[in-house]
Design a protein around this motif. Structure first.
Motif, PDB file in Angstrom:
ATOM      1  N   GLU A 281      -4.381   1.475 -12.538  1.00  0.00           N
ATOM      2  CA  GLU A 281      -4.117   1.281 -13.959  1.00  0.00           C
ATOM      3  C   GLU A 281      -4.028   2.653 -14.594  1.00  0.00           C
ATOM      4  O   GLU A 281      -4.874   3.523 -14.355  1.00  0.00           O
ATOM      5  N   GLY A 282      -2.985   2.865 -15.388  1.00  0.00           N
ATOM      6  CA  GLY A 282      -2.803   4.140 -16.045  1.00  0.00           C
ATOM      7  C   GLY A 282      -2.470   3.970 -17.507  1.00  0.00           C
ATOM      8  O   GLY A 282      -2.060   2.884 -17.945  1.00  0.00           O
ATOM      9  N   SER A 283      -2.645   5.038 -18.260  1.00  0.00           N
ATOM     10  CA  SER A 283      -2.341   4.995 -19.687  1.00  0.00           C
ATOM     11  C   SER A 283      -1.578   6.249 -20.082  1.00  0.00           C
ATOM     12  O   SER A 283      -1.787   7.334 -19.534  1.00  0.00           O
ATOM     13  N   ALA A 284      -0.666   6.093 -21.048  1.00  0.00           N
ATOM     14  CA  ALA A 284       0.097   7.205 -21.607  1.00  0.00           C
ATOM     15  C   ALA A 284       0.639   6.764 -22.955  1.00  0.00           C
ATOM     16  O   ALA A 284       1.049   5.611 -23.125  1.00  0.00           O
ATOM     17  N   MET A 285       0.592   7.667 -23.917  1.00  0.00           N
ATOM     18  CA  MET A 285       1.126   7.404 -25.256  1.00  0.00           C
ATOM     19  C   MET A 285       0.531   6.134 -25.878  1.00  0.00           C
ATOM     20  O   MET A 285       1.203   5.384 -26.581  1.00  0.00           O
ATOM     21  N   GLY A 286      -0.736   5.868 -25.578  1.00  0.00           N
ATOM     22  CA  GLY A 286      -1.421   4.737 -26.174  1.00  0.00           C
ATOM     23  C   GLY A 286      -1.168   3.405 -25.505  1.00  0.00           C
ATOM     24  O   GLY A 286      -1.657   2.368 -25.974  1.00  0.00           O
ATOM     25  N   PHE A 287      -0.419   3.381 -24.394  1.00  0.00           N
ATOM     26  CA  PHE A 287      -0.139   2.138 -23.690  1.00  0.00           C
ATOM     27  C   PHE A 287      -0.809   2.142 -22.320  1.00  0.00           C
ATOM     28  O   PHE A 287      -0.967   3.192 -21.698  1.00  0.00           O
ATOM     29  N   ASN A 288      -1.170   0.948 -21.840  1.00  0.00           N
ATOM     30  CA  ASN A 288      -1.758   0.785 -20.519  1.00  0.00           C
ATOM     31  C   ASN A 288      -0.810   0.003 -19.620  1.00  0.00           C
ATOM     32  O   ASN A 288      -0.041  -0.842 -20.089  1.00  0.00           O
ATOM     33  N   ALA A 289      -0.879   0.277 -18.330  1.00  0.00           N
ATOM     34  CA  ALA A 289      -0.073  -0.460 -17.361  1.00  0.00           C
ATOM     35  C   ALA A 289      -0.824  -0.579 -16.047  1.00  0.00           C
ATOM     36  O   ALA A 289      -1.495   0.364 -15.614  1.00  0.00           O
ATOM     37  N   GLU A 290      -0.734  -1.761 -15.434  1.00  0.00           N
ATOM     38  CA  GLU A 290      -1.300  -1.986 -14.106  1.00  0.00           C
ATOM     39  C   GLU A 290      -0.161  -2.082 -13.099  1.00  0.00           C
ATOM     40  O   GLU A 290       0.830  -2.775 -13.331  1.00  0.00           O
ATOM     41  N   ILE A 291      -0.323  -1.404 -11.977  1.00  0.00           N
ATOM     42  CA  ILE A 291       0.712  -1.332 -10.962  1.00  0.00           C
ATOM     43  C   ILE A 291       0.105  -1.684  -9.599  1.00  0.00           C
ATOM     44  O   ILE A 291      -1.027  -1.303  -9.300  1.00  0.00           O
ATOM     45  N   GLU A 292       0.866  -2.402  -8.781  1.00  0.00           N
ATOM     46  CA  GLU A 292       0.485  -2.632  -7.392  1.00  0.00           C
ATOM     47  C   GLU A 292       1.699  -2.414  -6.510  1.00  0.00           C
ATOM     48  O   GLU A 292       2.831  -2.726  -6.900  1.00  0.00           O
ATOM     49  N   CYS A 293       1.488  -1.875  -5.332  1.00  0.00           N
ATOM     50  CA  CYS A 293       2.586  -1.687  -4.392  1.00  0.00           C
ATOM     51  C   CYS A 293       2.063  -1.672  -2.962  1.00  0.00           C
ATOM     52  O   CYS A 293       0.878  -1.454  -2.708  1.00  0.00           O
ATOM     53  N   GLU A 294       2.965  -1.941  -2.040  1.00  0.00           N
ATOM     54  CA  GLU A 294       2.670  -1.953  -0.614  1.00  0.00           C
ATOM     55  C   GLU A 294       3.499  -0.859   0.053  1.00  0.00           C
ATOM     56  O   GLU A 294       4.630  -0.582  -0.363  1.00  0.00           O
ATOM     57  N   GLY A 295       2.950  -0.269   1.088  1.00  0.00           N
ATOM     58  CA  GLY A 295       3.713   0.746   1.810  1.00  0.00           C
ATOM     59  C   GLY A 295       3.185   0.938   3.217  1.00  0.00           C
ATOM     60  O   GLY A 295       2.048   0.558   3.529  1.00  0.00           O
ATOM     61  N   VAL A 296       4.022   1.520   4.072  1.00  0.00           N
ATOM     62  CA  VAL A 296       3.613   1.854   5.443  1.00  0.00           C
ATOM     63  C   VAL A 296       4.095   3.265   5.757  1.00  0.00           C
ATOM     64  O   VAL A 296       5.297   3.536   5.734  1.00  0.00           O
ATOM     65  N   GLN A 297       3.159   4.158   6.015  1.00  0.00           N
ATOM     66  CA  GLN A 297       3.469   5.517   6.446  1.00  0.00           C
ATOM     67  C   GLN A 297       3.480   5.538   7.971  1.00  0.00           C
ATOM     68  O   GLN A 297       2.564   5.031   8.622  1.00  0.00           O
ATOM     69  N   GLY A 298       4.530   6.094   8.550  1.00  0.00           N
ATOM     70  CA  GLY A 298       4.613   6.215  10.003  1.00  0.00           C
ATOM     71  C   GLY A 298       4.845   7.647  10.437  1.00  0.00           C
ATOM     72  O   GLY A 298       5.587   8.391   9.796  1.00  0.00           O
ATOM     73  N   GLU A 299       4.196   8.053  11.517  1.00  0.00           N
ATOM     74  CA  GLU A 299       4.413   9.377  12.098  1.00  0.00           C
ATOM     75  C   GLU A 299       4.450   9.260  13.601  1.00  0.00           C
ATOM     76  O   GLU A 299       3.626   8.557  14.204  1.00  0.00           O
ATOM     77  N   LYS A 300       5.412   9.949  14.228  1.00  0.00           N
ATOM     78  CA  LYS A 300       5.509  10.011  15.684  1.00  0.00           C
ATOM     79  C   LYS A 300       5.528  11.482  16.113  1.00  0.00           C
ATOM     80  O   LYS A 300       6.280  12.286  15.559  1.00  0.00           O
ATOM     81  N   TRP A 301       4.707  11.801  17.090  1.00  0.00           N
ATOM     82  CA  TRP A 301       4.636  13.158  17.626  1.00  0.00           C
ATOM     83  C   TRP A 301       4.910  13.104  19.135  1.00  0.00           C
ATOM     84  O   TRP A 301       4.218  12.407  19.872  1.00  0.00           O
ATOM     85  N   LYS A 302       5.916  13.841  19.590  1.00  0.00           N
ATOM     86  CA  LYS A 302       6.171  13.995  21.026  1.00  0.00           C
ATOM     87  C   LYS A 302       5.995  15.460  21.359  1.00  0.00           C
ATOM     88  O   LYS A 302       6.767  16.321  20.907  1.00  0.00           O
ATOM     89  N   ILE A 303       4.956  15.754  22.107  1.00  0.00           N
ATOM     90  CA  ILE A 303       4.598  17.138  22.422  1.00  0.00           C
ATOM     91  C   ILE A 303       5.233  17.527  23.759  1.00  0.00           C
ATOM     92  O   ILE A 303       5.012  16.869  24.780  1.00  0.00           O
ATOM     93  N   ASN A 304       6.043  18.583  23.738  1.00  0.00           N
ATOM     94  CA  ASN A 304       6.801  18.992  24.908  1.00  0.00           C
ATOM     95  C   ASN A 304       6.016  20.040  25.701  1.00  0.00           C
ATOM     96  O   ASN A 304       6.189  21.250  25.508  1.00  0.00           O
ATOM     97  N   TRP A 305       5.172  19.572  26.582  1.00  0.00           N
ATOM     98  CA  TRP A 305       4.360  20.485  27.395  1.00  0.00           C
ATOM     99  C   TRP A 305       5.235  21.164  28.439  1.00  0.00           C
ATOM    100  O   TRP A 305       6.166  20.579  28.953  1.00  0.00           O
TER     101      TRP A 305
END
Length: 305
Positions: A281-305
């Motif tokens: 929940e955030g506020s700016a200029m005297g107004f409030n807003a509630e926000i919800e969101c979904e996300g997926v962060q992905g990382e792949k590492w291939k180490i070249n030995w």
């Protein structure tokens, strides 16, 4: 590095600004990567209701067995343009890992990640990042959600890059990046942070998959188990364009980390998937807003030995 490491801030700020002012007034200014903050890892809220019934997570009174202090944690010192991997095979690699306990798996992975992060010679890494995101709740209904999702989709692009590490670190346009996560500090995950862990042989390698417990971070606390293994969101130094947050709950809903470890005890591949649910929940200029969101962060590492 890609915009993926800024995505949570985009989600929060874009959605709030759009909801509060009905227009996007200018670009965001970022002062650091979103992942991690130098904070003592002793806070955060573990949410136990997602622990599987067959979970090996102990009760709060059960002892936590730390990785053996006698495991090798230093890397070979010989300098070369390719990795000088020791020629010995660890005793653990000769055994059938499918019967290992969670503690044994964590000891094995901790040693492998620690050795890999500390490797002193030069090594190249194929690094991929991706992020999928969807605003699910915002004032103004579907129109605001669609605008916010469109802006996010335009900014967040997957990356595929080759990085060169020396002494376990490389320098990017967003600062110093260590070889493997977490970004700051050692891999120190303990049994109480694990919902499930498996290990199996794949040729000469061992494949380990770890699923973390469901965990929440807030404006004043961090998810300690995620901080100890894959990292977490920290927006302490992100410019939110005048939006003041009254609360921010980031729930890590089922993070997995899969490692392929070679016979010499070094990580060959690491695949991280970090799904989150963000509510704020955030506020700016005297107004409030509630926000919800979904996300997926992905990382792949291939180490070249």
């Amino acid at each position: 590095m890609s915009n993926c490491k800024k995505v949570f801030s985009l989600l929060i700020t874009f959605a709030l600004v759009l909801s509060l002012t009905a227009c996007f007034t200018g670009p965001l200014k970022y002062t650091s990567n979103i992942y991690e903050h130098t904070t003592v890892v002793n806070q955060g809220t573990v949410i136990p209701d997602v622990i599987p019934t067959n979970s090996q997570v102990p009760t709060t009174n059960a002892p936590v067995v730390e990785p053996s202090q006698n495991t090798e944690t230093t890397a070979p010192s010989q300098e070369s343009t390719t990795a000088d991997v020791p020629e010995h095979t660890t005793a653990a690699q000769t055994a059938d890992p499918s019967s290992w306990t969670t503690v044994e798996i964590l000891e094995f992975v901790t040693d492998a990640v620690t050795k890999t992060k500390a490797y002193t010679s030069q090594v190249t890494v194929n690094h991929q990042e991706s992020f999928t995101a969807n605003v699910t709740k915002a004032p103004g209904g579907a129109m605001i959600k669609n605008i916010a999702n469109g802006i996010i989709e335009g900014f967040i692009k997957p990356t595929d890059e080759v990085l060169t590490f020396k002494g376990g670190k490389t320098t990017t346009d967003e600062g110093e990046l260590p070889l493997l996560l977490p970004k700051r500090g050692a891999f120190t995950l303990t049994k109480d942070g694990v919902a499930n862990a498996t290990a199996k042989k794949n040729g000469d390698n061992v494949v380990v998959k770890i699923t973390l417990v469901k965990e929440m971070g807030t404006l004043t606390s961090i998810p300690s188990h995620h901080a100890a293994s894959v990292g977490y969101l920290d927006i302490a130094d992100v410019d939110l364009m005048g939006v003041k947050l009254s609360y921010l709950n980031i729930t890590y809903t089922g993070t997995t980390a899969e490692f392929v470890i070679n016979p010499n005890g070094y990580v060959v591949n690491a695949d991280y998937s970090i799904p989150v649910h963000i509510a704020c929940e955030g506020s700016a200029m005297g107004f409030n807003a509630e926000i919800e969101c979904e996300g997926v962060q992905g990382e792949k590492w291939k180490i070249n030995w």
